[in-house]
Design a protein around this motif. Structure first.
Motif, short mmCIF file in Angstrom:
data_model
loop_
_atom_site.label_atom_id
_atom_site.label_comp_id
_atom_site.label_asym_id
_atom_site.label_seq_id
_atom_site.Cartn_x
_atom_site.Cartn_y
_atom_site.Cartn_z
N CYS A 129 -8.05 5.05 9.42
CA CYS A 129 -7.33 4.23 9.33
C CYS A 129 -6.94 3.38 10.41
N HIS A 131 -5.49 4.81 13.37
CA HIS A 131 -4.37 5.43 13.86
C HIS A 131 -4.48 5.76 15.45
N GLU A 167 -0.19 8.62 6.40
CA GLU A 167 -1.12 8.90 5.38
C GLU A 167 -0.74 9.55 4.21
N HIS A 191 -1.24 -2.96 12.71
CA HIS A 191 -2.08 -2.02 12.31
C HIS A 191 -3.64 -2.54 12.47
ZN LIG Z 1 -3.12 3.02 8.47
#
Ligand SMILES: [Zn+2]
Length: 475
Positions: A129, A131, A167, A191
């Motif tokens: 994702c 991060h 998450e 993001h």
């Molecule tokens: Zn994320």
């Protein structure tokens, strides 16, 4: 030839115009991010390689906290009773502008920086994702702002919040409860994504809970009449949920993950466990559905003649959009312009698209116009939602992967560890830093963003959907 030179000339004019619009403070801020760029990339890559999951991100959090400290910010570790949550602040007085930095990875997505599926460590976690870039970019923006405060160019307080476990457990909900945004005027967040836009879309509210069934073990063949099956209850429960799907709103979702369905075939299982999640774009629609899904656990337990227990994990709000904030971010994106890529990076992107069955068009780094805010958005959920119901939030999406890349996948991990991800990360740091700078320099903008927040929130009273401390191992 003439046409080319005219185009060149026009190009120079437009470059010059955007350069002119950059104030000296913004130029200094961009220079500051550039100065930290190599370190930010190192931080992002280290967190990428560590790939620590929810509440276990001790090394990742420390890398960020240490860099903040080395750069003169005041760091408080272990805030909200979460060992991997921390704050890094600088300055004093108003306004207080905060920024979020996530750093947790996802299980099972380990991947090398190659454009085809190739785990670094089979079965290990990976940053599917993005991060690893999230925390690094936000800290880059925070430090660039700190340097402006230090130089006496702006006044106020910058506050970086290291926010773990996005998450799985949504740690920001406990951080909100601990009052970490109570002194904040405006929060900024971003993001990693596959496009560049000032994000004015909400996400889905959700609630997570665990149902456990307790029966009586017995020999599955010799004396099953002595048994009461926890797995029968589990099957009846999921059957009920699946029938119920016909009667929920089209916008709602119900997911479940069977965590324990018994151990062996010749024992009537005396224990079973299931993780259930209910979502909807509106928390008010999600809550009655959640109540009904909970009630079904009792029905299943009665049918299987077993006991049951329901435990809330956590729930999160849909994000409260702020278009006034989005407009500030949009102007800065237009000042920065699109990200440019080398031929190698474009080829890498196309290989990812080939491997994931998408049209081979490379990266999309154009600046999207500010979109209409959808009333009922699809997509996922984030605990940034809970922050956004306590303080106005300005959100950004920046390209770190090719167009249409499947998210939470190996492809995001691959891009997040190489130059496509690095470029997006550095870009995000600049865009967020410039937006924060606008807020520090213009109290009227802060007022406008706050006004919209108040109007959108209305009379709704925020109530955190948690029950007890965060589920941290060993606590
Ligand atoms: Zn994320």
């Amino acid at each position: 030839m003439k046409k080319i030179s005219t185009l060149l000339f026009l190009g120079l004019i437009s470059l010059n115009l955007s350069a002119q619009k950059l104030t000296s403070n913004k130029k200094a801020l961009i220079a500051s991010v550039e100065q930290h760029k190599d370190n930010l990339i190192k931080i992002s890559d280290s967190i990428w390689a560590l790939a620590e999951t929810a509440f276990e991100e001790s090394k990742s959090a420390e890398i960020l906290a240490k860099y903040a400290e080395e750069n003169g910010m005041n760091v408080t570790r272990g805030v909200a009773n979460i060992p991997t949550a921390f704050t890094a602040t600088y300055g004093s007085g108003k306004p207080v502008i905060s920024i979020l930095g996530e750093f947790d990875a996802l299980p099972g997505l380990s991947q090398n920086t190659v454009p085809t599926k190739d785990p670094r460590i089979e079965g290990a976690p990976g940053h599917g994702c993005g991060h690893n870039m999230f925390g690094a970019a936000s800290l880059g923006a925070a430090i660039a702002i700190k340097e402006q405060i230090e130089a006496g160019k702006i006044k106020g307080t910058v506050k970086f919040l290291g926010t773990p476990a996005e998450e799985k457990y949504f740690a920001k909900v406990w951080m909100v409860e601990a009052g970490l945004w109570d002194d904040v005027d405006v929060n900024v967040s971003w993001h990693p994504g596959a496009n560049i836009e000032a994000d004015v879309q909400s996400g889905l509210s959700l609630i997570d809970f665990i149902v456990e069934f307790y029966g009586q073990a017995a020999h599955a063949s010799a004396d099953p009449w002595n048994g009461r099956s926890a797995s029968d209850a589990l099957e009846l429960y999921t059957t009920g949920i699946n029938y119920y799907r016909e009667h929920i709103r089209p916008t709602s979702r119900i997911h479940y993950h069977i965590q324990d369905g018994g151990q062996v075939v010749n024992v009537v299982p005396d224990y079973s466990r299931i993780w259930v999640r209910v979502r909807d774009p509106k928390r008010k629609v999600m809550l009655p559905t959640y109540e009904q899904v909970k009630k079904m656990a009792e029905g299943a337990a009665i049918m299987a003649n077993v006991d049951y227990k329901i435990s809330l994990v956590s729930g999160i709000y849909e994000t409260l959009v702020n278009r006034s904030g989005g407009e500030i971010m949009q102007k800065n994106l237009e000042l920065l312009g699109p990200i440019t890529y080398t031929d190698e990076e474009i080829a890498y992107g196309k290989s990812i698209q080939e491997a994931t069955g998408k049209p081979q068009v490379g990266m999309d780094s154009n600046i999207n116009p500010l979109r209409e805010t959808e009333e009922l958005p699809g997509g996922g959920s984030t605990d940034v939602g809970d922050v956004s119901w306590n303080v106005p939030n300005i959100n950004l999406s920046v390209t770190v992967a090719p167009k249409d890349t499947p998210w939470h996948s190996w492809a995001v991990v691959a891009c997040g560890g190489m130059s496509i991800g690095h470029k997006g990360m550095v870009y995000a740091a600049k865009a967020m830093g410039m937006t924060m700078l606008d807020l520090f320099e213009n109290p009227k903008l802060v007022d406008k963003v706050k006004e919209e927040y108040k109007t959108r929130k209305g009379d709704e009273k925020y109530e955190a959907m948690i029950d007890g401390p965060p589920p941290i191992q060993g606590q």
